[in-house]
Design an enzyme around this catalytic site. Structure first.
Site, PDB file in Angstrom:
ATOM      1  N   HIS A 138       0.843  -1.185   0.000  1.00  9.78           N
ATOM      2  CA  HIS A 138       0.000   0.000   0.000  1.00  9.78           C
ATOM      3  C   HIS A 138       0.880   1.237   0.000  1.00  9.78           C
ATOM      4  CE1 HIS A 138      -4.129  -1.296   0.119  1.00  9.78           C
ATOM      5  NE2 HIS A 138      -3.774  -2.315   0.854  1.00  9.78           N
ATOM      6  N   LYS A 575     -12.472   5.802   8.746  1.00  7.24           N
ATOM      7  CA  LYS A 575     -12.705   7.032   7.976  1.00  7.24           C
ATOM      8  C   LYS A 575     -14.192   7.372   7.940  1.00  7.24           C
ATOM      9  CE  LYS A 575     -12.025   8.701   3.230  1.00  7.24           C
ATOM     10  NZ  LYS A 575     -13.111   8.173   2.406  1.00  7.24           N
TER      11      LYS A 575
END
Length: 912
Positions: A138, A575
């Site tokens: 990532h 998030k």
């Protein structure tokens, strides 16, 4: 007596001594390279930062020109890297010392097995436990492979420092080698000049296997079995650790992952393990020089020897060597057949390499193992037990763990892509023209009919296909080929991002059916839902209930030993709802899904999509696993390992061993442990958490989704735009345009907050929610303190917030807020700052501590040592962002901001 964490046993004096040596060499090298005047400015910055005079620090850095900025940034990005190496060397040393001197530490494998061995089901637990770290790429791994190679050299030199001190190694020569590495490091590009390709990400991650993971896993597995044997428990078939891989198969949002990258990932993995086996056989060939003049090998060994093409006259009386020659011939032939290359490190003679076609390949890794066991058994018959233990243990364990494929590759795609592909297939086969317009009930009915009653491959027709469908079909075709060639374990799961319905899972099944990876009776690849948002987690219970109750799914589970994996997303749920809402809903989802499986005789296992930061489910591994809901770990658990965390955990064989030990010990502990707190108390705790989380989620959403200035603040007061331009991963930072919050990936979202030192995803909404709860009833504080003391989940939750707050710095965060061009956006910082202060006060109240990190003295010392240095990096970053946004940074100076991002990430360690 409380057993200490190994990290808290570190000798801070030794670390300080080594850091001083490294710092002095860095200082000398830097002064030599840039001159006394500029180095004097660096020293001045250190003194100002140590005094925490941030106003003066800002002024001094603003006076530096861009050329000076490069040097300053390089220096302060290198220093925390060197501190990390010293701490890693001490941890590696401590792992060996405490094991070799039989001292205890939290999570030590021997202690864990001693405890579980007393249970009536000990053999069953130890036989079946399987922990799978899944390595991913990532956009948080900012260090180049070249830099990692240099730091490995520094690490190895530092490990020999004890021999320098006792005079075994010449101090002057050792110092010069260390100095050379630091000089090279200071003049090597830290940042990549080109964006990584998926192929780069694959090779970067695979580099950890030969140097760390293979030796650590084989050592760990061998020790695991020996410790169990001491208690009369035969767990010879156990594989407590196996490995997973996402790179090459995870195409969700990454257009660069294709059938070719999937094939490349599997091929390169296979090459890595074949390379290891061939090196091991080379070693055995050279070492096992036993002669028939002094021993009598078994008939089976003599048969292998006779099959060998080793015609050297010096091998006439050395049947073991001749047998190894034959085994290596078969191994080299097998690698050529499976991955299409002829190994260049083999000791086979040129004539035999040319005639490999005459040699039979191994059909599977167990055939290879069987040949080695023939030799092993013969040696044991001749009472050569020491030879067997020294030379055979590691390779035999490796074969069971890694086979010919090394690690299982996960495939992943977004549910919307599956739906589009299935809709196109159904239309081209004249089954349904408007699939996406159907209701959920109609979709499920149609998909089940296709899966149960239609034997056709829907793509086999003359209809033109979209580019997307062509690409997806090629990937499934490649997966089928790889499984047929390298074995079933090379690919076992296909994960569906954004799973929101049963039809999402059945669409995935239809795609797998296209290449016979699944039919109505069995599934060669399991369909794995990924629940990511808070809403998805809450809906997961009904989705899984309906899915498991389908007759065809029962058939698939029969072929998979009644295991069903479910992946949980930490980043997106955080998030979406904030720290408390994310963690609590993940906890409840696991508990509910486990119960649903139990009711149906299905073992629900979880894949945890964790990152390095607390905002992405990170934190200490042992505590994270033991904090999982009671009964939620049956015997298998998988978790992603991402970004900087791979280097931190698996950078060398000793720290790799320790971190794997923590994962397995924690898993066994959670499987074996009893619920400490009564069910009545737990029910009260859960009720309180529901109330607290509801308030936390309200506060989080009020700022993030309802405040019109929040997104503007985030885009201006963090380096998100600069991070998006970094060459740190093949995957884009955003699915759409950067100003669209919903499409912003959770990983760069968290990474940006780390850089600006706010650490927002790891704590925001915590303080106000707890204060609201405490203010409602004077007894509530006491209840929270009881939860902290008696509930592992809540203790880990609070400890992680404590750690995140200790790494944040609101003085520096205010400077980032000042980057905002309008006052309304800047005003968001005041809301964040007030919540930070409140969160710190409340956390300390609940913990009963006077200061942060009271339970982590080693981390406290570590941060104190490095903070003055990487605080400077933040101010350099701030100044360069100002100049860049005024278009004053061009050419070579464009590397300065990426260098500071690299340095801050290294200083924080768990940045992604």
């Amino acid at each position: 007596m409380t057993v200490k964490k190994l990290e808290n046993s570190s000798d801070v004096k030794v670390v300080a001594e080594e850091v001083k040596i490294l710092t002095n060499l860095l200082n000398e090298s830097t002064e030599q390279l840039v001159g006394k005047e500029l180095f004097g400015k660096i020293e001045q910055l250190i003194q100002i930062s140590a005094k925490q005079d941030y106003q003066e620090l800002e002024k001094q850095i603003a006076d530096l020109d861009n050329q000076e900025m490069i040097v300053v940034a390089r220096y302060f990005a290198t220093l925390p890297l060197l501190i990390n190496i010293s701490e890693d060397v001490e941890l590696a040393s401590k792992v060996n010392v405490l094991n070799n001197t039989e001292q205890d530490y939290l999570g030590k494998l021997e202690d864990t097995i001693n405890v579980v061995a007393q249970k009536s089901n000990a053999k069953e637990i130890l036989d079946h436990v399987n922990v799978v770290p899944v390595l991913t790429a990532h956009p948080t791994q900012v260090q180049r492979k070249t830099v990692l190679e240099i730091t490995d050299r520094v690490h190895n030199l530092l490990r020999s420092y004890r021999e320098v001190k006792n005079g075994t190694i010449n101090r002057q020569e050792w110092t010069e080698q260390l100095r050379a590495s630091i000089e090279i490091l200071m003049q090597t590009d830290i940042i990549r000049s080109e964006k990584l390709k998926v192929s780069n990400e694959i090779t970067n991650v695979l580099a950890y296997y030969p140097k760390a993971l293979i030796p650590a896993i084989t050592k760990f597995t061998s020790r695991y079995k020996k410790l169990a044997q001491k208690h009369g428990l035969d767990v010879s078939d156990a594989t407590p650790i196996t490995m997973g891989m996402w790179i090459g198969g995870d195409r969700d949002g990454n257009p660069y992952v294709t059938a070719e990258t999937l094939r490349l990932s599997a091929t390169l993995q296979s090459q890595v393990i074949f390379e290891y086996y061939i090196k091991q056989i080379n070693q055995l060939y050279r070492a096992i020089s036993l002669s028939t003049s002094y021993m009598k090998p078994s008939h089976e060994v003599m048969h292998l020897s006779e099959l060998s093409n080793d015609d050297s006259p010096f091998r006439t009386n050395e049947p073991y060597r001749r047998a190894f020659y034959y085994i290596e011939s078969r191994l080299v032939k097998t690698e050529r057949d499976l991955v299409g290359i002829t190994n260049q490190n083999s000791f086979l003679k040129e004539k035999d390499l040319k005639h490999l076609d005459q040699i039979p390949s191994y059909n599977n890794a167990q055939e290879f193992k069987a040949d080695l066991e023939i030799i092993k058994d013969s040696l044991e018959e001749n009472r050569d037990q020491a030879v067997v233990k020294s030379y055979f243990t590691e390779i035999l364990e490796a074969i069971d763990v890694f086979g010919f494929y090394l690690a299982t590759i996960d495939m992943r795609q977004d549910s919307s892509v599956n739906e589009a592909c299935v809709a196109e297939l159904l239309k081209s086969a004249e089954i349904c023209d408007h699939y996406s317009d159907l209701s959920e009930e109609e979709k499920v009915s149609l998909l089940l009919k296709e899966l149960k009653n239609d034997p056709r491959c829907l793509h086999v027709n003359n209809q033109p296909k979209s580019e997307l469908l062509e690409k997806e079909l090629k990937i499934y075709q490649t997966a089928r080929e790889l499984k047929d060639r390298l074995g079933e374990d090379v690919i076992k799961q296909h994960i569906i991002s954004h799973t929101e319905s049963v039809s999402d899972m059945l669409e995935q099944a239809v795609m797998l059916k296209e290449y016979d990876l699944l039919d109505k009776q069995k599934a060669r690849i399991q369909v794995v839902p990924l629940f990511e948002t808070v809403e998805d987690l809450n809906n997961s219970r009904e989705i899984i209930k309906e899915y498991l109750d389908l007759d065809i799914v029962k058939n698939w589970l029969d072929s998979q030993n009644h295991y069903q994996e479910i992946m949980l997303g930490y980043s997106d749920s955080n998030k979406d709802g904030g720290y408390l809402a994310s963690n609590w809903n993940l906890y409840k989802a696991q508990k509910n899904l486990t119960a649903i499986g139990e009711d149906r005789g299905v073992k629900i296992t979880f894949m945890h999509g964790r990152g390095g930061t607390v905002g992405r489910g990170g934190g200490p591994s042992y505590e994270a696993i033991t904090a999982q809901p009671f009964k939620s770990i049956n015997d298998r658990i998988r978790m992603t390992e991402q970004g900087e965390i791979i280097q931190n955990k698996y950078g060398n064989r000793d720290t790799a061993y320790y971190n794997l030990e923590m994962l397995v010990s924690a898993t066994i502990d959670r499987i074996d442990s009893k619920q400490i707190v009564s069910e009545d108390h737990i029910a009260e705790f859960r009720s309180s958490m529901d109330e607290i989380v509801k308030e936390s989620n309200r506060i989080y959403k009020k700022l993030v989704f309802e405040n019109p200035n929040f997104l503007s603040y985030f885009l201006q007061a963090t380096p998100i735009k600069e991070i998006s331009n970094l060459n740190i991963g093949s995957r884009p930072a955003s699915r759409k345009k950067l100003s669209d919050f919903s499409s912003l990936r959770a990983i760069p979202w968290v990474f940006s907050w780390s850089q600006s030192r706010v650490m927002f995803p790891g704590w925001f909404g915590v303080g106000s929610a707890f204060k609201h709860f405490i203010d409602a009833d004077p007894n509530n504080l006491k209840e929270l303190q009881q939860m902290y003391q008696g509930w592992p989940f809540f203790h880990a939750l609070m400890s992680n917030v404590d750690m995140v707050l200790s790494k944040s710095n609101m003085e520096i965060a205010k400077q980032y807020a000042d980057l905002c061009q309008d006052e309304q956006a800047e005003s968001v910082f005041e809301i964040i700052n007030q919540e930070w202060q409140l969160t710190k006060e409340v956390i300390l109240q609940i913990e009963g501590h006077q200061k942060l990190l009271s339970d982590a003295p080693t981390l406290q010392t570590s941060l104190a040592a490095r903070m003055p240095y990487f605080n400077i990096l933040n101010y350099v970053q701030l100044e360069m962002i100002k100049r860049d946004r005024q278009d004053e940074v061009h050419g070579v100076y464009e590397s300065i901001i990426p260098i500071t991002i690299n340095g801050v990430a290294a200083g924080l360690r768990n940045s992604g």
